[in-house]
Design a protein around this motif. Structure first.
Motif, PDB file in Angstrom:
ATOM      1  N   UNK A  73       0.828  -1.210   0.000  1.00  0.00           N
ATOM      2  CA  UNK A  73       0.000   0.000   0.000  1.00  0.00           C
ATOM      3  C   UNK A  73       0.865   1.265   0.000  1.00  0.00           C
ATOM      4  N   UNK A  74       1.899   1.278   0.827  1.00  0.00           N
ATOM      5  CA  UNK A  74       2.802   2.434   0.899  1.00  0.00           C
ATOM      6  C   UNK A  74       3.512   2.626  -0.444  1.00  0.00           C
ATOM      7  N   UNK A  75       4.040   1.555  -0.984  1.00  0.00           N
ATOM      8  CA  UNK A  75       4.751   1.641  -2.260  1.00  0.00           C
ATOM      9  C   UNK A  75       3.827   2.126  -3.380  1.00  0.00           C
ATOM     10  N   UNK A  76       2.600   1.653  -3.379  1.00  0.00           N
ATOM     11  CA  UNK A  76       1.614   2.081  -4.372  1.00  0.00           C
ATOM     12  C   UNK A  76       1.404   3.595  -4.310  1.00  0.00           C
ATOM     13  N   UNK A  77       1.282   4.152  -3.111  1.00  0.00           N
ATOM     14  CA  UNK A  77       1.070   5.584  -2.951  1.00  0.00           C
ATOM     15  C   UNK A  77       2.317   6.393  -3.346  1.00  0.00           C
ATOM     16  N   UNK A  78       3.484   5.889  -2.986  1.00  0.00           N
ATOM     17  CA  UNK A  78       4.730   6.574  -3.341  1.00  0.00           C
ATOM     18  C   UNK A  78       4.902   6.604  -4.854  1.00  0.00           C
ATOM     19  N   UNK A  79       4.637   5.489  -5.519  1.00  0.00           N
ATOM     20  CA  UNK A  79       4.746   5.434  -6.981  1.00  0.00           C
ATOM     21  C   UNK A  79       3.753   6.371  -7.661  1.00  0.00           C
ATOM     22  N   UNK A  80       2.629   6.647  -6.986  1.00  0.00           N
ATOM     23  CA  UNK A  80       1.628   7.567  -7.530  1.00  0.00           C
ATOM     24  C   UNK A  80       1.998   9.025  -7.255  1.00  0.00           C
ATOM     25  N   UNK A  81       3.143   9.234  -6.584  1.00  0.00           N
ATOM     26  CA  UNK A  81       3.619  10.586  -6.337  1.00  0.00           C
ATOM     27  C   UNK A  81       3.078  11.225  -5.065  1.00  0.00           C
ATOM     28  N   UNK A  82       2.524  10.411  -4.166  1.00  0.00           N
ATOM     29  CA  UNK A  82       1.958  10.932  -2.921  1.00  0.00           C
ATOM     30  C   UNK A  82       2.942  10.789  -1.771  1.00  0.00           C
ATOM     31  N   UNK A  83       2.792  11.659  -0.791  1.00  0.00           N
ATOM     32  CA  UNK A  83       3.532  11.499   0.459  1.00  0.00           C
ATOM     33  C   UNK A  83       2.787  10.487   1.314  1.00  0.00           C
ATOM     34  N   UNK A  84       3.531   9.768   2.131  1.00  0.00           N
ATOM     35  CA  UNK A  84       2.927   8.727   2.953  1.00  0.00           C
ATOM     36  C   UNK A  84       3.382   8.899   4.398  1.00  0.00           C
ATOM     37  N   UNK A  85       2.441   8.833   5.316  1.00  0.00           N
ATOM     38  CA  UNK A  85       2.743   8.866   6.743  1.00  0.00           C
ATOM     39  C   UNK A  85       1.972   7.768   7.441  1.00  0.00           C
ATOM     40  N   UNK A  86       2.514   6.559   7.475  1.00  0.00           N
ATOM     41  CA  UNK A  86       1.768   5.461   8.107  1.00  0.00           C
ATOM     42  C   UNK A  86       1.671   5.635   9.618  1.00  0.00           C
ATOM     43  N   UNK A  87       0.530   5.259  10.175  1.00  0.00           N
ATOM     44  CA  UNK A  87       0.292   5.298  11.615  1.00  0.00           C
ATOM     45  C   UNK A  87      -0.126   3.914  12.059  1.00  0.00           C
ATOM     46  N   UNK A  88       0.327   3.515  13.215  1.00  0.00           N
ATOM     47  CA  UNK A  88      -0.089   2.250  13.799  1.00  0.00           C
ATOM     48  C   UNK A  88      -0.593   2.505  15.208  1.00  0.00           C
ATOM     49  N   UNK A  89      -1.247   1.525  15.781  1.00  0.00           N
ATOM     50  CA  UNK A  89      -1.799   1.707  17.119  1.00  0.00           C
ATOM     51  C   UNK A  89      -0.765   1.478  18.208  1.00  0.00           C
ATOM     52  N   UNK A  90       0.395   0.933  17.870  1.00  0.00           N
ATOM     53  CA  UNK A  90       1.470   0.721  18.844  1.00  0.00           C
ATOM     54  C   UNK A  90       2.791   1.148  18.226  1.00  0.00           C
ATOM     55  N   UNK A  92       5.681  -0.152  18.781  1.00  0.00           N
ATOM     56  CA  UNK A  92       6.427  -1.343  18.383  1.00  0.00           C
ATOM     57  C   UNK A  92       6.005  -1.823  16.992  1.00  0.00           C
ATOM     58  N   UNK A  93       4.710  -1.779  16.713  1.00  0.00           N
ATOM     59  CA  UNK A  93       4.223  -2.185  15.393  1.00  0.00           C
ATOM     60  C   UNK A  93       4.801  -1.289  14.303  1.00  0.00           C
ATOM     61  N   UNK A  94       4.865   0.009  14.586  1.00  0.00           N
ATOM     62  CA  UNK A  94       5.417   0.936  13.596  1.00  0.00           C
ATOM     63  C   UNK A  94       6.896   0.666  13.379  1.00  0.00           C
ATOM     64  N   UNK A  95       7.608   0.366  14.452  1.00  0.00           N
ATOM     65  CA  UNK A  95       9.033   0.064  14.356  1.00  0.00           C
ATOM     66  C   UNK A  95       9.264  -1.169  13.490  1.00  0.00           C
ATOM     67  N   UNK A  96       8.472  -2.215  13.727  1.00  0.00           N
ATOM     68  CA  UNK A  96       8.594  -3.447  12.935  1.00  0.00           C
ATOM     69  C   UNK A  96       8.282  -3.149  11.479  1.00  0.00           C
ATOM     70  N   UNK A 101       9.927  -2.289   5.895  1.00  0.00           N
ATOM     71  CA  UNK A 101       9.853  -1.458   4.695  1.00  0.00           C
ATOM     72  C   UNK A 101      11.244  -1.006   4.253  1.00  0.00           C
ATOM     73  N   UNK A 102      12.056  -0.585   5.208  1.00  0.00           N
ATOM     74  CA  UNK A 102      13.413  -0.173   4.886  1.00  0.00           C
ATOM     75  C   UNK A 102      14.200  -1.324   4.250  1.00  0.00           C
ATOM     76  N   UNK A 103      14.052  -2.502   4.820  1.00  0.00           N
ATOM     77  CA  UNK A 103      14.757  -3.688   4.276  1.00  0.00           C
ATOM     78  C   UNK A 103      14.280  -4.005   2.861  1.00  0.00           C
ATOM     79  N   UNK A 104      12.993  -3.806   2.579  1.00  0.00           N
ATOM     80  CA  UNK A 104      12.461  -4.076   1.240  1.00  0.00           C
ATOM     81  C   UNK A 104      12.970  -3.064   0.220  1.00  0.00           C
ATOM     82  N   UNK A 105      13.072  -1.807   0.636  1.00  0.00           N
ATOM     83  CA  UNK A 105      13.474  -0.753  -0.294  1.00  0.00           C
ATOM     84  C   UNK A 105      14.963  -0.746  -0.589  1.00  0.00           C
TER      85      UNK A 105
END
Length: 106
Positions: A73-90, A92-96, A101-105
């Motif tokens: 989902x993040x990659x799809x938005x970035x490729x469309x030229x949008x900024x992305x700011x993902x939010x998670x409820x924890x 730790x989840x955001x860190x994971x 994501x960093x490892x994939x990129x």
């Protein structure tokens, strides 16, 4: 306020917080007098939300599936030229998610 006996204004802001009434209650704000709410009509750039559900019951597989879906989902938005700011409820989840994501990129 107690030492100076003067009124102060507390300002609570969030770009994504939908429960402004809860925040007002937490800050002890009278919702009829002191609460000001600005909805999406006042945003220069619309805020989008995507909810993702994972059906598997295996916890390890849930984490893997969620990371993959979120990354896509993040990659799809970035490729469309949008900024992305993902939010998670924890945090730790955001860190994971961030590490995955960093490892994939890179």
């Amino acid at each position: 306020v107690e030492s100076t006996q003067s009124m102060i204004r507390i300002l609570g802001l969030s770009a994504t917080l939908p429960n402004y009434l809860d925040v007002a209650a937490f800050l002890h704000v009278n919702p009829y007098i002191g609460l000001f709410y600005f909805d999406s009509r006042f945003r220069p750039v619309p805020l989008g939300q995507t909810f993702v559900g994972i059906k598997t019951t295996n916890k390890i597989q849930q984490i893997h599936d969620m990371e993959e879906v979120c990354y896509d989902k993040v990659l799809q938005q970035i490729k469309a030229g949008h900024q992305v700011g993902p939010f998670t409820f924890k945090l730790k989840c955001f860190s994971v998610f961030g590490n995955h994501t960093f490892a994939q990129l890179f």
